[in-house]
Enzyme design. Sequence first.
Site, PDB file in Angstrom:
ATOM      1  N   LYS A  71      29.075  29.639  42.776  1.00 40.26           N
ATOM      2  CA  LYS A  71      29.035  28.933  44.059  1.00 40.26           C
ATOM      3  C   LYS A  71      27.688  28.242  44.241  1.00 40.26           C
ATOM      4  O   LYS A  71      26.661  28.760  43.793  1.00 40.26           O
ATOM      5  CB  LYS A  71      29.192  29.945  45.211  1.00 40.26           C
ATOM      6  CG  LYS A  71      30.576  30.471  45.436  1.00 40.26           C
ATOM      7  CD  LYS A  71      30.571  31.433  46.633  1.00 40.26           C
ATOM      8  CE  LYS A  71      31.932  32.089  46.847  1.00 40.26           C
ATOM      9  NZ  LYS A  71      32.988  31.149  47.221  1.00 40.26           N
ATOM     10  N   ARG A 126      42.292  36.972  45.212  1.00 35.29           N
ATOM     11  CA  ARG A 126      43.742  37.084  45.014  1.00 35.29           C
ATOM     12  C   ARG A 126      44.077  37.860  43.744  1.00 35.29           C
ATOM     13  O   ARG A 126      45.113  38.502  43.650  1.00 35.29           O
ATOM     14  CB  ARG A 126      44.369  35.686  45.014  1.00 35.29           C
ATOM     15  CG  ARG A 126      43.937  34.810  43.873  1.00 35.29           C
ATOM     16  CD  ARG A 126      44.240  33.342  44.108  1.00 35.29           C
ATOM     17  NE  ARG A 126      43.302  32.711  45.034  1.00 35.29           N
ATOM     18  CZ  ARG A 126      43.365  31.446  45.432  1.00 35.29           C
ATOM     19  NH1 ARG A 126      44.342  30.662  44.989  1.00 35.29           N
ATOM     20  NH2 ARG A 126      42.472  30.948  46.258  1.00 35.29           N
TER      21      ARG A 126
HETATM   22  N1  BES Z   1      35.490  34.487  49.318  1.00 28.54           N
HETATM   23  C1  BES Z   1      35.882  33.145  49.045  1.00 28.54           C
HETATM   24  C2  BES Z   1      36.516  32.445  50.231  1.00 28.54           C
HETATM   25  C3  BES Z   1      35.664  32.166  51.414  1.00 28.54           C
HETATM   26  C4  BES Z   1      34.622  31.250  51.315  1.00 28.54           C
HETATM   27  C5  BES Z   1      35.955  32.741  52.630  1.00 28.54           C
HETATM   28  C6  BES Z   1      33.873  30.975  52.434  1.00 28.54           C
HETATM   29  C7  BES Z   1      35.206  32.454  53.719  1.00 28.54           C
HETATM   30  C8  BES Z   1      34.158  31.571  53.620  1.00 28.54           C
HETATM   31  C9  BES Z   1      36.895  33.109  47.933  1.00 28.54           C
HETATM   32  O1  BES Z   1      36.742  34.070  46.953  1.00 28.54           O
HETATM   33  C10 BES Z   1      36.771  31.776  47.284  1.00 28.54           C
HETATM   34  O2  BES Z   1      35.734  31.510  46.734  1.00 28.54           O
HETATM   35  N2  BES Z   1      37.815  30.968  47.341  1.00 28.54           N
HETATM   36  C11 BES Z   1      37.814  29.655  46.785  1.00 28.54           C
HETATM   37  C12 BES Z   1      39.104  29.465  46.037  1.00 28.54           C
HETATM   38  C13 BES Z   1      39.142  28.238  45.175  1.00 28.54           C
HETATM   39  C14 BES Z   1      38.199  28.396  44.008  1.00 28.54           C
HETATM   40  C15 BES Z   1      40.553  28.043  44.688  1.00 28.54           C
HETATM   41  C16 BES Z   1      37.688  28.666  47.929  1.00 28.54           C
HETATM   42  O3  BES Z   1      38.267  28.866  48.981  1.00 28.54           O
HETATM   43  O4  BES Z   1      36.967  27.672  47.743  1.00 28.54           O
HETATM   44 MN    MN Z   2      35.394  33.501  45.445  1.00 28.48          MN
END
Ligand code: BES
Ligand code: MN
Length: 465
Positions: free
Chosen positions: A245, A319
Amino acid sequence: MPLLPVVDTDPNAVPLTLVTYKAYGSWRDSQPEKLRTWLEAVGFRPEAGNFCLFPTLEGDLGGGIVGLGDGTDRWATGRLAHALPEGAYCLHELVGVEAVDQDVISTWAVLAWCLGAYRFDQYKAEPGSKSATLVWPERADKAYVLGTANAAILTRDLINTPAEDMGPSALAAASQILADTHGAHLDTIVGDDLLTLNLPAIHAVGRAAVETPRLIDLKWGDDKNPKVTLVGKGVCFDSGGLDIKPSSGMRLMKKDMGGAATVLGLADWIMRAKLPVRLRVLIPAIENAISGNAFRPGDIIKTRKGPTIEVGNTDAEGRVVLADALALACEETPALLIDCATLTGAARVALGPELPALFSPDDKLAHDLEASGKDQNDPVWRLPLWEGYRKLIDSKVADINNAGESGFAGAITAALFLKTFVDDEVPWAHFDLFGWNPDDKPGRPVGGEAYAQRALFDVIAKRFC
Ligand code: BES
Ligand code: MN
Ligand code: ZN
């Protein structure tokens, strides 16, 4: 158990009068002239949460007026614990509140007070920030306030604790304390045992972290009671893994165990209330870390249920670990299966921080949750499990991909992904929630937050009592 800012009695409690906008004029006109003059001098307006203190003739603190606005805002007292001078207060009178609403306004007056008093200050040199206390209002539902306030505070504390001190082992230790408090049984499956016991997806995502991945499994209550199973995403820190990230996206990722924190708080409330259910809490507790043995984009991961997962993006880790936990949950066909997870940024883009996205193939369950959410001042918003978007997470080399390439409907494709691992006959609802208050609101200070908890408790209590 946290100390709430409430006391049973206090002979010196300062009386507070809560008054609605509508009733204010005639109430003020019935007051002694000196008080009327004072209220006019300070320009008091009874908007929800506004307050005005006034002295006795001797110059002591004589009492206070608190605005209730139009009487529908349950958070009116949510700033008072810190806004008022330290000391004890009591509810003297609710002016302009209908007889049928007196109980609920009294209950919420103390609940909002307690939730607004919360501060996460254990890491400060001088912890224990002071707040004003409230004498239990006669008409308040004490069990309800204690249940929901303690649940929310547990959830907030777990989320607010830095990842350094709330890794997978600490989350398991917190679960053990909860289990011991209520006489529940706790099993934890750690490290390579996840492979032996066929929970390969949890292991694959969590294996790169210094703290070994684990599955927390809490069970409580009579086996003959209906089985209610709560699954919570316990990603103690989400760096994104190899698909790392950016710093802005990583900053708050200590809260990526917000789903786990939410179900642990809910479990505390269910067990405290001794609901006639056989409760189970399942938490895959991992850290999404980067190391030589981290899972990679393009890897294909085995799952407990069978379908293989192609890793499109290591940042869609939640997930993947939930897949094994949900499959395990379904093996005993619970009467109700709920999962809570900080699953997607897309759910936040759609609904913002205040509204958890609710997904369920079960219309009755979804409607019940929406109705309870409204009633409990804990709103949730249903989004569709639109099967038409399943093709977005098709994989050419495995049975499913963990991340759609298009980026369309990210919260929906994540929910569809989870549905793959849930048996059709199990009543199931999924909450994609934020777990965090980004700005201060009455009763809801900045930081970790328990969303959907009161809505869920209400539905569970109504279904099984
Ligand atoms: N934990 C994050 C989602 C999240 C990010 C929740 C910011 C609340 C605030 C999750 O693991 C994630 O990174 N999801 C990605 C999925 C994508 C790579 C398909 C997302 O939502 O960008
Ligand atoms: Mn994530
Ligand atoms: Zn995550």
